[in-house]
Write a protein that holds these residues in place. Structure first.
Motif, PDB file in Angstrom:
ATOM      1  N   LEU A 312      25.323  53.461  41.922  1.00 15.93           N
ATOM      2  CA  LEU A 312      26.638  53.727  41.342  1.00 15.93           C
ATOM      3  C   LEU A 312      26.816  55.220  41.117  1.00 15.93           C
ATOM      4  O   LEU A 312      25.886  55.917  40.725  1.00 15.93           O
ATOM      5  N   ASP A 313      28.016  55.720  41.383  1.00 14.73           N
ATOM      6  CA  ASP A 313      28.466  57.001  40.860  1.00 14.73           C
ATOM      7  C   ASP A 313      29.689  56.709  39.996  1.00 14.73           C
ATOM      8  O   ASP A 313      30.094  55.548  39.864  1.00 14.73           O
ATOM      9  N   VAL A 314      30.282  57.731  39.388  1.00 14.84           N
ATOM     10  CA  VAL A 314      31.376  57.445  38.457  1.00 14.84           C
ATOM     11  C   VAL A 314      32.611  56.894  39.167  1.00 14.84           C
ATOM     12  O   VAL A 314      33.355  56.090  38.591  1.00 14.84           O
ATOM     13  N   VAL A 315      32.846  57.314  40.413  1.00 13.51           N
ATOM     14  CA  VAL A 315      33.998  56.796  41.145  1.00 13.51           C
ATOM     15  C   VAL A 315      33.795  55.324  41.474  1.00 13.51           C
ATOM     16  O   VAL A 315      34.714  54.501  41.322  1.00 13.51           O
ATOM     17  N   ARG A 316      32.603  54.970  41.909  1.00 15.16           N
ATOM     18  CA  ARG A 316      32.318  53.562  42.182  1.00 15.16           C
ATOM     19  C   ARG A 316      32.381  52.734  40.901  1.00 15.16           C
ATOM     20  O   ARG A 316      32.857  51.589  40.921  1.00 15.16           O
ATOM     21  N   ALA A 317      31.905  53.295  39.794  1.00 12.44           N
ATOM     22  CA  ALA A 317      31.962  52.567  38.524  1.00 12.44           C
ATOM     23  C   ALA A 317      33.404  52.278  38.136  1.00 12.44           C
ATOM     24  O   ALA A 317      33.737  51.171  37.706  1.00 12.44           O
ATOM     25  N   LEU A 318      34.276  53.287  38.271  1.00 12.72           N
ATOM     26  CA  LEU A 318      35.697  53.088  37.973  1.00 12.72           C
ATOM     27  C   LEU A 318      36.306  52.056  38.911  1.00 12.72           C
ATOM     28  O   LEU A 318      37.016  51.133  38.476  1.00 12.72           O
ATOM     29  N   LEU A 322      37.971  48.466  37.721  1.00  7.41           N
ATOM     30  CA  LEU A 322      39.401  48.188  37.860  1.00  7.41           C
ATOM     31  C   LEU A 322      39.678  47.104  38.903  1.00  7.41           C
ATOM     32  O   LEU A 322      40.730  46.464  38.867  1.00  7.41           O
ATOM     33  N   ALA A 323      38.738  46.890  39.827  1.00  9.70           N
ATOM     34  CA  ALA A 323      38.903  45.841  40.835  1.00  9.70           C
ATOM     35  C   ALA A 323      38.387  44.489  40.350  1.00  9.70           C
ATOM     36  O   ALA A 323      38.375  43.512  41.105  1.00  9.70           O
ATOM     37  N   GLY A 324      37.947  44.426  39.101  1.00 13.16           N
ATOM     38  CA  GLY A 324      37.483  43.164  38.539  1.00 13.16           C
ATOM     39  C   GLY A 324      36.049  42.819  38.887  1.00 13.16           C
ATOM     40  O   GLY A 324      35.649  41.653  38.808  1.00 13.16           O
ATOM     41  N   MET A 325      35.250  43.823  39.246  1.00 17.50           N
ATOM     42  CA  MET A 325      33.833  43.617  39.575  1.00 17.50           C
ATOM     43  C   MET A 325      32.962  44.588  38.774  1.00 17.50           C
ATOM     44  O   MET A 325      32.183  45.357  39.345  1.00 17.50           O
ATOM     45  N   PRO A 326      33.094  44.651  37.461  1.00 16.59           N
ATOM     46  CA  PRO A 326      32.424  45.699  36.683  1.00 16.59           C
ATOM     47  C   PRO A 326      30.901  45.635  36.790  1.00 16.59           C
ATOM     48  O   PRO A 326      30.310  44.559  36.826  1.00 16.59           O
ATOM     49  N   ARG A 327      30.323  46.827  36.865  1.00 13.28           N
ATOM     50  CA  ARG A 327      28.862  46.937  36.874  1.00 13.28           C
ATOM     51  C   ARG A 327      28.452  48.076  35.958  1.00 13.28           C
ATOM     52  O   ARG A 327      29.159  49.075  35.844  1.00 13.28           O
TER      53      ARG A 327
END
Length: 418
Positions: A312-318, A322-327
């Protein structure tokens, strides 16, 4: 990292000017997961828009900036959101866009998914004065600062300051981002006279200078969800900056700093921040504290310096949140080296002139780079475009200096003859 590509993946619209490298870094980070990332239309050369991961461009603003009729810009963005599809995620790449999006979040949220920090908080964080007031109010260490009301006021307060002093714009923009360390009253007055936006509103601030080296400059970047919970937190240092000693990261390394993570996450959660944050701190050996220098309410250009063990990086985390797949990000990959190639060429020249770096040492420092801002074997065009801009900017700068010297030579000769 694996995500389910059988489900519909929301698209992304990234808002930034032509030369903002965070755009193509975002395109690559998400594009390699199968996400289609769009950018703004630009005039002239835009390295990001040459990326093979750029899915297309949309018109909004003026050459990648939210300048002009605000209602018209919102209308253009809403129109783009309808075309890109429901749930398109909007990411601001600059302070200007972060402030604009926060101010118009209600209208934009009809077509986009986006973090919803308060508009007032974003505007204050984007202003050095606002950040100073917030940090001081919550008891977090920050350098002392003074903001002159006018150029006349500069003349009044200059003799009262303790030097050296860091001079910065109160509100930074892509065309207003110069900074300097001045050593005395005369130098401060000269700098203020040359860089004030107007005599009555100079947009300058004088900040306490914290002694130290580049190694004392730390970064914290993170992502905070809708409840202001930190989903990803990373720390690292600037090894070289452009301009030298006071600019953006040209060479950086990810390093663990649990104390700084605790301080930064406590501060940002306390103020109710939501979204990606890119912040700078300086360790002050005089009192053993990390002092907040900047809190940028948007993604930083060097965000790929920081990656977690679960990719994960911060863009992937965001995006996943927001896409409903939080990690939740796991521990960061320490020692990860990141390079902004075009900036580091310029930085090398500047550090060499200062007697702090030679060519052999510079080349040796490039041996273990994990990721570059522009260079990628599977996406070469941003690197080619960025390095071409370095060449053309250098040639153009030398030509301008040559023309100035030719214009001033006759006047100097006439004064000498007199």
């Amino acid at each position: 990292m694996h995500i389910d590509r059988n489900r519909a993946l929301p698209r992304v619209l990234f808002l930034a000017p032509p030369r903002w490298h965070g755009a193509h870094c975002t395109m690559r980070s998400l594009g390699r997961l199968g996400v289609r990332v769009y950018a703004l239309e630009h005039r002239g050369t835009s390295p990001s828009n040459t990326s093979r991961f750029c899915a297309g461009t949309v018109p909004a603003g003026d050459n990648g900036r939210p300048i002009g009729d605000a209602a018209g810009i919102v209308e253009d963005l809403v129109r783009a959101g309808r075309r890109l599809g429901a749930g398109t995620i909007l990411i601001a790449g600059t302070d200007e866009w972060a402030v604009f999006v926060a101010e118009h979040a209600d209208e934009l949220a009809r077509e986009f998914s986006l973090p919803r920090p308060s508009a007032d908080l974003v505007a204050r964080l984007a202003s050095k004065v606002g950040l100073f007031e917030i940090a001081s109010g919550y008891g977090f260490p920050t350098p002392r600062l003074v903001v002159p009301r006018s150029l006349d006021h500069v003349g009044e307060i200059a003799p009262t300051l303790t030097y050296p002093v860091m001079v910065k714009p109160v509100v930074s923009r892509p065309d207003v981002d110069s900074k300097a360390v001045v050593s005395g009253v005369a130098e401060l007055l000269d700098y203020a006279g040359a860089h004030a936006e107007s005599p009555h509103d100079p947009n300058l601030m004088f900040q306490e200078y914290i002694p130290g080296t580049d190694a004392d400059v730390w970064m914290f970047t993170g992502y905070f969800d809708a409840q202001s919970r930190c989903r990803a937190a990373f720390t690292g240092r600037k090894l070289r900056q452009c301009p030298a000693h006071m600019g953006h990261t040209s060479l950086g390394v990810a390093e663990p700093n649990p104390e700084l993570v605790e301080q930064a996450t406590a501060f940002l959660s306390a103020i109710g921040y939501r979204g990606i944050v890119d912040s700078g701190y300086r360790f002050d050996s005089r009192d053993g504290t990390y002092k907040i220098l900047d809190v940028n309410p948007r993604v930083g250009g060097n965000f790929r310096q920081f990656v977690s063990a679960n990719d994960l990086d911060v863009v992937r985390a965001l995006y996943l949140d927001l896409a409903g797949m939080p990690r939740q990000a796991t521990e960061q990959l320490d020692g990860r080296m990141w390079l902004k190639e075009d900036s580091d060429v310029v930085a090398m020249v500047q550090y060499r002139r200062l007697g702090e770096l030679d060519l052999k040492t510079w080349l040796k420092s490039l041996r273990h780079i994990d990721e570059g801002a522009t260079f990628a074997l599977d996406d070469p065009m941003p690197f080619v475009s960025a390095m071409a801009l370095v060449v053309t900017d250098t040639v153009a700068g030398r030509w301008r200096r040559r023309r100035r010297s030719l214009r001033t030579a006759p006047a100097a000769a006439a004064r000498w003859a007199a």
